[in-house]
Design a protein around this motif. Structure first.
Motif, PDB file in Angstrom:
ATOM      1  N   ALA A   1       9.149  -1.211   4.700  1.00  0.00           N
ATOM      2  CA  ALA A   1       8.342  -0.004   4.835  1.00  0.00           C
ATOM      3  C   ALA A   1       9.585   1.402   4.570  1.00  0.00           C
ATOM      4  CB  ALA A   1       7.932   0.329   6.157  1.00  0.00           C
ATOM      5  N   PHE A   2       8.955   2.156   3.682  1.00  0.00           N
ATOM      6  CA  PHE A   2      10.012   3.066   3.293  1.00  0.00           C
ATOM      7  C   PHE A   2       9.487   4.134   2.889  1.00  0.00           C
ATOM      8  CE2 PHE A   2       9.362   0.014  -0.155  1.00  0.00           C
ATOM      9  CZ  PHE A   2       9.055   1.142  -1.199  1.00  0.00           C
ATOM     10  N   VAL A   3      10.228   5.267   2.692  1.00  0.00           N
ATOM     11  CA  VAL A   3       9.716   6.766   2.374  1.00  0.00           C
ATOM     12  C   VAL A   3      10.562   7.413   1.361  1.00  0.00           C
ATOM     13  CG1 VAL A   3       9.222   8.899   3.024  1.00  0.00           C
ATOM     14  CG2 VAL A   3       8.706   7.084   4.597  1.00  0.00           C
TER      15      VAL A   3
ATOM     16  N   ASP B   1      -0.444   9.172   9.428  1.00  0.00           N
ATOM     17  CA  ASP B   1      -0.519   8.630   7.951  1.00  0.00           C
ATOM     18  C   ASP B   1       0.064   7.649   7.861  1.00  0.00           C
ATOM     19  OD1 ASP B   1      -1.376  11.105   7.350  1.00  0.00           O
ATOM     20  OD2 ASP B   1       0.532  12.279   7.369  1.00  0.00           O
ATOM     21  N   VAL B   2       1.155   7.268   8.530  1.00  0.00           N
ATOM     22  CA  VAL B   2       1.936   5.879   8.585  1.00  0.00           C
ATOM     23  C   VAL B   2       0.852   4.567   8.766  1.00  0.00           C
ATOM     24  CG1 VAL B   2       3.725   4.233   9.205  1.00  0.00           C
ATOM     25  CG2 VAL B   2       4.093   6.602   8.752  1.00  0.00           C
TER      26      VAL B   2
ATOM     27  N   HIS C   1       6.232  10.006  -0.409  1.00  0.00           N
ATOM     28  CA  HIS C   1       5.336   8.923  -0.868  1.00  0.00           C
ATOM     29  C   HIS C   1       5.844   7.923   0.202  1.00  0.00           C
ATOM     30  CE1 HIS C   1       4.640  11.257  -4.394  1.00  0.00           C
ATOM     31  NE2 HIS C   1       5.977  10.870  -4.985  1.00  0.00           N
ATOM     32  N   ILE C   2       4.931   7.212   1.024  1.00  0.00           N
ATOM     33  CA  ILE C   2       4.890   6.387   2.151  1.00  0.00           C
ATOM     34  C   ILE C   2       4.533   5.062   1.382  1.00  0.00           C
ATOM     35  CG2 ILE C   2       4.370   5.697   4.395  1.00  0.00           C
ATOM     36  CD1 ILE C   2       3.955   8.668   4.904  1.00  0.00           C
ATOM     37  N   SER C   3       5.204   3.889   1.623  1.00  0.00           N
ATOM     38  CA  SER C   3       5.038   2.565   1.191  1.00  0.00           C
ATOM     39  C   SER C   3       5.419   1.664   2.252  1.00  0.00           C
ATOM     40  CB  SER C   3       5.824   2.153  -0.080  1.00  0.00           C
ATOM     41  OG  SER C   3       5.776   3.053  -1.080  1.00  0.00           O
TER      42      SER C   3
ATOM     43  N   ALA D   1       0.887  -1.156   0.078  1.00  0.00           N
ATOM     44  CA  ALA D   1       0.091   0.052   0.096  1.00  0.00           C
ATOM     45  C   ALA D   1       0.729   1.132  -0.045  1.00  0.00           C
ATOM     46  CB  ALA D   1      -0.595   0.018   1.055  1.00  0.00           C
ATOM     47  N   THR D   2       0.493   2.214  -0.837  1.00  0.00           N
ATOM     48  CA  THR D   2       1.366   3.197  -0.920  1.00  0.00           C
ATOM     49  C   THR D   2       0.236   4.752  -0.696  1.00  0.00           C
ATOM     50  OG1 THR D   2       2.704   2.404  -2.359  1.00  0.00           O
ATOM     51  CG2 THR D   2       2.833   4.703  -2.192  1.00  0.00           C
ATOM     52  N   ALA D   3       0.916   5.653   0.051  1.00  0.00           N
ATOM     53  CA  ALA D   3       0.402   6.786   0.052  1.00  0.00           C
ATOM     54  C   ALA D   3       1.236   7.941  -0.554  1.00  0.00           C
ATOM     55  CB  ALA D   3       0.022   7.203   1.478  1.00  0.00           C
ATOM     56  N   LYS D   4       0.832   8.749  -1.726  1.00  0.00           N
ATOM     57  CA  LYS D   4       1.545   9.520  -2.279  1.00  0.00           C
ATOM     58  C   LYS D   4       1.261  11.044  -2.004  1.00  0.00           C
ATOM     59  CE  LYS D   4       2.753   6.392  -5.992  1.00  0.00           C
ATOM     60  NZ  LYS D   4       3.084   6.569  -7.341  1.00  0.00           N
TER      61      LYS D   4
END
Length: 123
Positions: A84-86, A56-57, A112-114, A15-18
């Motif tokens: 988990a990376f940013v 957000d994470v 961009h949090i993945s 899952a990714t939040a951009k």
């Protein structure tokens, strides 16, 4: 704004939040806390983390777990946070007026949090 993908052989769910409006440097401090932990431990860590980006994470982690449960029929109790990376997103450029008619540039950074979860036995 979360997206999903899967690798069929290793059963990893992403899952990714951009374009999250937080500096990547600040977000990485929180993401480093949950990497390699079980999903339950990660939720506890994020719940008691005092940094604002933890919300957000946690949202991205919930999305990854929901993708695993609904799309790949995995159980949430068996999942760990494998990766988990940013990544750095585009910066918003703003101008701050300074003395004698000059200006200074302000960079409002985005991230961009993945989060990638996988079953415990494979990781």
């Amino acid at each position: 704004m979360a997206t999903q993908s899967t690798d069929t052989q290793t059963r990893e769910v992403r899952a990714t939040a951009k374009f999250v409006r937080v500096s990547p440097r600040k977000a990485r401090l929180v993401v480093d806390l949950i990497r390699g932990k079980s999903v339950e431990q990660a939720f506890e860590i994020l719940q008691f983390c005092e940094r604002a980006v933890a919300v957000d994470v946690e949202k991205v982690l919930r999305s990854a777990v929901a993708n695993a449960e609904n799309n790949h029929l995995m159980r949430a109790g068996d999942l760990i946070v494998k990766y988990a990376f940013v990544d750095e997103g585009p910066s918003l450029k703003r101008i701050r007026p300074r003395a004698k008619g000059s200006a200074s540039r302000i960079l409002k950074r985005t991230s961009h949090i993945s989060v990638i979860v996988a079953p415990r036995k494979e990781a």
